[in-house]
Design an enzyme around this catalytic site. Structure first.
Site, short mmCIF file in Angstrom:
data_model
loop_
_atom_site.label_atom_id
_atom_site.label_comp_id
_atom_site.label_asym_id
_atom_site.label_seq_id
_atom_site.Cartn_x
_atom_site.Cartn_y
_atom_site.Cartn_z
CE1 TYR A 151 -0.51 -5.26 3.43
CE2 TYR A 151 0.37 -3.41 5.38
CZ TYR A 151 -0.60 -4.03 4.09
OH TYR A 151 -1.75 -3.12 3.71
CG ASP B 236 7.25 1.04 4.54
OD1 ASP B 236 6.87 1.81 5.43
OD2 ASP B 236 6.67 -0.18 4.17
CE LYS C 113 0.81 0.27 11.09
NZ LYS C 113 1.73 -0.46 9.68
C1 LIG Z 1 1.20 -0.24 8.25
C2 LIG Z 1 1.86 -0.49 6.96
C3 LIG Z 1 1.88 -0.04 5.71
C4 LIG Z 1 0.22 0.88 5.65
O1 LIG Z 1 0.00 1.31 6.42
P1 LIG Z 1 -1.20 1.86 6.33
O2 LIG Z 1 -1.54 3.16 7.15
O3 LIG Z 1 -2.25 0.46 6.76
O4 LIG Z 1 -2.05 2.20 4.57
C5 LIG Z 1 2.77 0.21 4.96
N1 LIG Z 1 4.05 -0.48 5.38
C6 LIG Z 1 4.68 -0.26 6.41
C7 LIG Z 1 6.07 -1.04 6.49
C8 LIG Z 1 3.67 -0.88 7.62
O5 LIG Z 1 4.01 -1.43 8.65
#
Ligand SMILES: *Cc1c(COP(=O)(O)O)cnc(C)c1O
Length: 434
Positions: free
Chosen positions: A150, A245, A273
């Site tokens: 994701y 990511d 995060k």
């Molecule tokens: C949570 C998440 C996102 C998106 O971040 P948001 O602050 O919710 O937009 C993107 N990549 C990864 C790996 C994530 O866990």
């Protein structure tokens, strides 16, 4: 009458009904709805340490931790102080501050692959911006992502995605033109042959491979042996950028994120995060050569009214300072390891059809006897069994994400007592189920 009004205000169902009148599905992020496990979400009154308390006054040991950011637990005193202090000096200026420099330097110290870093307001913004930059740098259109990973809700990422998409069983989202969706190629995680096949066909047109180095959005997956270094190699051979990511894994597994943990250097890194200390922050960074294309240094446009705002920067700086304290990760990871060991031992001894994936302070209990190494194997989980497990835990005052396809997060605020209470509860529930 006043008494009844009071009662209603202390009732999650009341608030869920109210919420649904004004907010789609009553939630501001679909993962918060209890769609796949049934029932209704509780509404939160406050959080402290490892616990959250709902409007009815029920307390839960919290393993959601806001889906990752709260590695110090709720309302950590140092972060609360930093935020409180900053609010008295203003919360946004639309002009640069020394705080942005301080946080940027902390990020660079954590991740040597980063020379320049740009702060944004969410992980989604970070990944969207990183892909735009990669396309500009390589002058190519396609990206390759992995099934079950994701990367936020940017148009190009909403295919075979993890998190809420996996939970709701959606393989794509209406509203994304097929021309956009068509620019995203896929491969199963941990499958380097499939990556080779995609590169054989389209290698010269792929701007970037984007990957969660330790995927946590279809539940926790572990990269096999050389998978990530092979990705590094194949991207280098094709002049394709490798984007890690690290929105979840950054500052979670180690101060230097998964890239430190696995020893592979990406071209670009996206963060979110934890880096916001519980406030909305994201970031993307990489080498000076690539990042100097970003406006105003270069022509790749990306901007944000509240980007790098002092409130979020102060929270992030304080968070990273706490994480640099000697032994922080060792203590957190060892504590989690003991917790997982206890669970794994029982599960194995009793031959329960549960597979536990774990790394650092993240884990997932998959309701399948098969090893879970990618999206397809994660989907062999019995989500009905998971739903029963989830609700039984909740009724015992333990909150995990309402989806089979998410991670449990242990924070430094979780006590040994919290963890052993959880171990006992899990064992009792599984005993009943199998
Ligand atoms: C949570 C998440 C996102 C998106 O971040 P948001 O602050 O919710 O937009 C993107 N990549 C990864 C790996 C994530 O866990």
């Amino acid at each position: 009458m006043a008494g009844e009004k009071m009662k209603a205000l202390q009732n999650s169902s009341f608030w869920f009904n109210e919420a649904r009148k004004s907010i789609p599905g009553g939630v501001d992020s679909p993962v918060r709805a209890f769609k796949s496990v049934g029932g209704e979400p509780f509404f939160v009154q406050h959080g402290h340490g490892s616990k959250i308390v709902d409007v009815e006054g029920r307390e839960y040991i919290d393993y959601v931790c806001s889906y990752g950011p709260l590695i110090l637990g709720h309302s950590h005193p140092a972060i609360v102080r930093a935020i409180q202090d900053q609010t008295t000096h203003g919360t946004s200026y639309g002009a640069p501050t020394p705080l942005e420099v301080e946080l940027a330097n902390l990020v660079k110290k954590a991740m040597p692959s980063i020379d320049l870093v740009r702060f944004v307001n969410s992980g989604t913004e970070a990944t969207m911006s990183a892909v735009r930059l990669a396309r500009a740098f390589t002058k190519r259109k396609f990206i390759l992502k992995f099934e079950g990973c994701y990367h936020g809700h940017g148009d190009g990422f909403l295919s075979k995605a993890g998190s809420g998409m996996a939970t709701l069983g959606l393989s794509a989202s209406p509203g994304v033109p097929e021309e956009f969706a068509g620019l995203t190629l896929h491969a199963p995680f941990n499958n380097i042959e499939r990556v080779h096949a995609v590169f054989k066909e389209k290698g010269k047109e792929i701007a970037a491979v984007i990957v969660e180095p330790i995927p946590a959005n279809v539940g926790v997956l572990l990269p096999r042996g050389a998978f990530l270094s092979q990705l590094r190699e194949i991207t280098r051979q094709h002049d394709t950028l490798l984007i890690f990511d690290e929105v979840i894994s950054g500052f979670r597994l180690a101060f230097g994120g998964a890239q430190e943990f696995v020893g592979v250097r990406p071209d670009l890194t996206t963060l979110g995060k934890i880096i916001g200390g519980g406030l909305p922050v994201g970031a993307y960074g990489g080498s000076g050569e690539i990042m100097s294309l970003v406006a105003p240094l270069g022509p790749v446009y990306q901007a944000g009214t509240l980007s790098g705002n002092p409130l979020a920067m102060r929270a992030g700086i304080e968070m990273l300072k706490q994480l640099q304290m000697t032994g922080f990760y060792k203590a957190l990871n060892e504590k989690t390891e003991r917790f997982v060991d206890a669970l794994t031992t029982t599960v194995k001894r009793r031959h329960w059809p549960v597979t536990i994936n774990h790394i650092g302070s993240m884990l997932t209990l998959f309701f399948t006897a098969k090893p879970v190494v990618d999206y397809e194997s994660a989907l062999t989980s019995d989500t009905k069994a998971f739903a029963r497990f989830f609700h039984d835990l909740l009724s015992r005052g333990i909150f995990i994400a309402p989806s089979q396809f998410e991670a449990m997060f242990v924070s430094s605020a979780h006590s040994i007592e919290d963890l052993s209470k959880t171990t006992d509860a899990v064992e009792q529930i599984l005993e009943k189920m199998f």
